[in-house]
Design a protein around this motif. Structure first.
Motif, PDB file in Angstrom:
ATOM      1  N   GLY A   1       3.900  17.105   1.999  1.00 23.76           N
ATOM      2  CA  GLY A   1       4.614  15.938   1.473  1.00 23.76           C
ATOM      3  C   GLY A   1       3.888  15.331   0.288  1.00 23.76           C
ATOM      4  N   PHE A   2       2.554  15.256   0.385  1.00 25.50           N
ATOM      5  CA  PHE A   2       1.765  14.745  -0.744  1.00 25.50           C
ATOM      6  C   PHE A   2       1.879  15.677  -1.947  1.00 25.50           C
ATOM      7  CE2 PHE A   2      -0.797  12.302   2.459  1.00 25.50           C
ATOM      8  CZ  PHE A   2      -0.465  11.055   1.967  1.00 25.50           C
ATOM      9  N   VAL A   3       1.857  16.979  -1.697  1.00 29.14           N
ATOM     10  CA  VAL A   3       2.002  17.940  -2.799  1.00 29.14           C
ATOM     11  C   VAL A   3       3.373  17.759  -3.456  1.00 29.14           C
ATOM     12  CG1 VAL A   3       2.148  20.399  -3.396  1.00 29.14           C
ATOM     13  CG2 VAL A   3       0.376  19.597  -1.818  1.00 29.14           C
ATOM     14  N   TYR A   4       4.424  17.632  -2.643  1.00 23.38           N
ATOM     15  CA  TYR A   4       5.764  17.380  -3.194  1.00 23.38           C
ATOM     16  C   TYR A   4       5.771  16.098  -4.032  1.00 23.38           C
ATOM     17  CZ  TYR A   4       9.008  20.759  -1.079  1.00 23.38           C
ATOM     18  OH  TYR A   4       9.720  21.886  -0.760  1.00 23.38           O
ATOM     19  N   GLY A   5       5.156  15.050  -3.510  1.00 20.90           N
ATOM     20  CA  GLY A   5       5.169  13.762  -4.201  1.00 20.90           C
ATOM     21  C   GLY A   5       4.411  13.777  -5.512  1.00 20.90           C
ATOM     22  N   ILE A   6       3.320  14.531  -5.562  1.00 21.59           N
ATOM     23  CA  ILE A   6       2.455  14.530  -6.748  1.00 21.59           C
ATOM     24  C   ILE A   6       2.834  15.610  -7.748  1.00 21.59           C
ATOM     25  CG2 ILE A   6       0.063  14.869  -7.529  1.00 21.59           C
ATOM     26  CD1 ILE A   6      -0.789  13.655  -4.770  1.00 21.59           C
ATOM     27  N   PHE A   7       3.131  16.819  -7.270  1.00 21.68           N
ATOM     28  CA  PHE A   7       3.294  17.963  -8.163  1.00 21.68           C
ATOM     29  C   PHE A   7       4.736  18.395  -8.399  1.00 21.68           C
ATOM     30  CE2 PHE A   7      -1.000  18.384  -6.377  1.00 21.68           C
ATOM     31  CZ  PHE A   7      -1.731  18.361  -7.554  1.00 21.68           C
ATOM     32  N   THR A   8       5.705  17.582  -7.969  1.00 20.07           N
ATOM     33  CA  THR A   8       7.101  17.888  -8.258  1.00 20.07           C
ATOM     34  C   THR A   8       7.771  16.636  -8.811  1.00 20.07           C
ATOM     35  OG1 THR A   8       8.092  17.233  -6.144  1.00 20.07           O
ATOM     36  CG2 THR A   8       7.153  19.460  -6.253  1.00 20.07           C
ATOM     37  N   ASN A   9       9.005  16.786  -9.228  1.00 15.81           N
ATOM     38  CA  ASN A   9       9.754  15.639  -9.746  1.00 15.81           C
ATOM     39  C   ASN A   9      10.332  14.757  -8.631  1.00 15.81           C
ATOM     40  OD1 ASN A   9       9.326  16.280 -12.446  1.00 15.81           O
ATOM     41  ND2 ASN A   9      11.014  17.732 -12.459  1.00 15.81           N
ATOM     42  N   TRP A  10      10.146  15.151  -7.367  1.00 11.64           N
ATOM     43  CA  TRP A  10      10.698  14.362  -6.263  1.00 11.64           C
ATOM     44  C   TRP A  10       9.988  13.015  -6.142  1.00 11.64           C
ATOM     45  CZ3 TRP A  10      15.159  15.717  -4.444  1.00 11.64           C
ATOM     46  CH2 TRP A  10      15.520  17.054  -4.454  1.00 11.64           C
ATOM     47  N   GLY A  11       8.681  13.005  -6.348  1.00 12.07           N
ATOM     48  CA  GLY A  11       7.923  11.761  -6.230  1.00 12.07           C
ATOM     49  C   GLY A  11       7.925  11.238  -4.799  1.00 12.07           C
ATOM     50  N   PHE A  12       7.435  10.022  -4.628  1.00 20.31           N
ATOM     51  CA  PHE A  12       7.385   9.395  -3.306  1.00 20.31           C
ATOM     52  C   PHE A  12       8.494   8.354  -3.147  1.00 20.31           C
ATOM     53  CE2 PHE A  12       2.982  10.742  -3.995  1.00 20.31           C
ATOM     54  CZ  PHE A  12       2.756  11.461  -2.843  1.00 20.31           C
ATOM     55  N   PHE A  13       8.840   7.692  -4.236  1.00 18.22           N
ATOM     56  CA  PHE A  13       9.779   6.576  -4.151  1.00 18.22           C
ATOM     57  C   PHE A  13      10.933   6.693  -5.142  1.00 18.22           C
ATOM     58  CE2 PHE A  13       5.501   5.085  -3.039  1.00 18.22           C
ATOM     59  CZ  PHE A  13       5.729   4.789  -1.706  1.00 18.22           C
ATOM     60  N   ARG A  14      11.034   7.834  -5.792  1.00 17.72           N
ATOM     61  CA  ARG A  14      12.074   8.014  -6.803  1.00 17.72           C
ATOM     62  C   ARG A  14      13.469   8.065  -6.179  1.00 17.72           C
ATOM     63  NH1 ARG A  14      12.005  12.742 -11.380  1.00 17.72           N
ATOM     64  NH2 ARG A  14      13.668  11.841 -12.622  1.00 17.72           N
ATOM     65  N   HIS A  15      13.534   8.628  -4.983  1.00 21.56           N
ATOM     66  CA  HIS A  15      14.809   8.738  -4.261  1.00 21.56           C
ATOM     67  C   HIS A  15      14.658   8.012  -2.933  1.00 21.56           C
ATOM     68  CE1 HIS A  15      16.123  11.825  -7.081  1.00 21.56           C
ATOM     69  NE2 HIS A  15      14.925  12.360  -6.953  1.00 21.56           N
ATOM     70  N   ARG A  16      15.648   7.187  -2.613  1.00 18.02           N
ATOM     71  CA  ARG A  16      15.571   6.404  -1.372  1.00 18.02           C
ATOM     72  C   ARG A  16      15.481   7.312  -0.147  1.00 18.02           C
ATOM     73  NH1 ARG A  16      20.024   2.297  -0.960  1.00 18.02           N
ATOM     74  NH2 ARG A  16      18.993   1.577  -2.816  1.00 18.02           N
ATOM     75  N   TRP A  17      16.202   8.431  -0.142  1.00 19.35           N
ATOM     76  CA  TRP A  17      16.187   9.318   1.022  1.00 19.35           C
ATOM     77  C   TRP A  17      14.804   9.925   1.242  1.00 19.35           C
ATOM     78  CZ3 TRP A  17      15.292  14.584   0.595  1.00 19.35           C
ATOM     79  CH2 TRP A  17      15.400  15.143  -0.680  1.00 19.35           C
ATOM     80  N   VAL A  18      14.063  10.177   0.184  1.00 21.80           N
ATOM     81  CA  VAL A  18      12.694  10.697   0.323  1.00 21.80           C
ATOM     82  C   VAL A  18      11.794   9.606   0.914  1.00 21.80           C
ATOM     83  CG1 VAL A  18      10.682  11.577  -0.931  1.00 21.80           C
ATOM     84  CG2 VAL A  18      12.963  12.368  -1.547  1.00 21.80           C
TER      85      VAL A  18
END
Length: 173
Positions: A71-88
């Protein structure tokens, strides 16, 4: 920060699915074993609890820690981020809640019952504290399963996405 490319994203998704499978499969196994305990035989109950501890320590924990890391890798190294999308963000909050339930309720009750089995022997099987711990632990494992299923649904459906404005709707206010 450099973002992962398409190949990296595919491998990340594969690892994520495998770790979630470990986590969810471990929780489901724990519930199945928990439901099958018959409190008539001390040795059988003790062995069953030992197996539940092994599943918790070596399957659920690896899946949970690995999923958190991914999850941290997704948040840091992808465009998904941690708070960019409410569902994430909702998935993050639910996963943290689920992990806290696992650490502070499910595991705590499991270890308390192991201690009762070790100190009281077969008398633990009729101890109201042991029976209460077992029942509450089972209820919270079901809650964890429900949260996991909801997280999976959120991952697939991706609710709360902002709807794209079409040219037809752009003129309407």
């Amino acid at each position: 920060m450099k973002k992962l490319g398409p190949a990296g994203l595919k491998w990340l998704k594969i690892i994520h699915i495998l770790l979630v499978t470990l986590f969810f499969g471990g929780i489901m196994s724990s519930l199945a074993i928990n439901l099958g305990i018959k409190f008539a035989a001390y040795r059988e109950t003790m062995e069953t609890y030992k197996n539940v501890v092994i599943i918790s320590d070596h399957i659920i924990r690896i899946g949970a820690v690995g999923t958190l890391f991914i999850g941290f890798v997704y948040g840091i190294f992808t465009n998904w981020g941690f708070f960019r999308h409410r569902w994430v963000s909702v998935k993050w909050v639910l996963f943290v809640c689920q992990t806290l339930i696992g650490i502070f309720i499910v595991d705590k009750l499991m270890l308390a019952n192991m201690a009762l089995l070790e100190t009281e022997g077969s008398d633990a099987l009729i101890n109201p504290v042991f029976l209460h711990n077992h029942s509450v632990r089972q209820d919270f494992v079901i809650i964890q399963i429900s949260i996991t299923v909801f997280i999976i649904c959120i991952s697939v459906i991706k609710p709360w996405k902002k709807k794209k404005l079409t040219s037809k709707n752009a003129g309407i206010r």
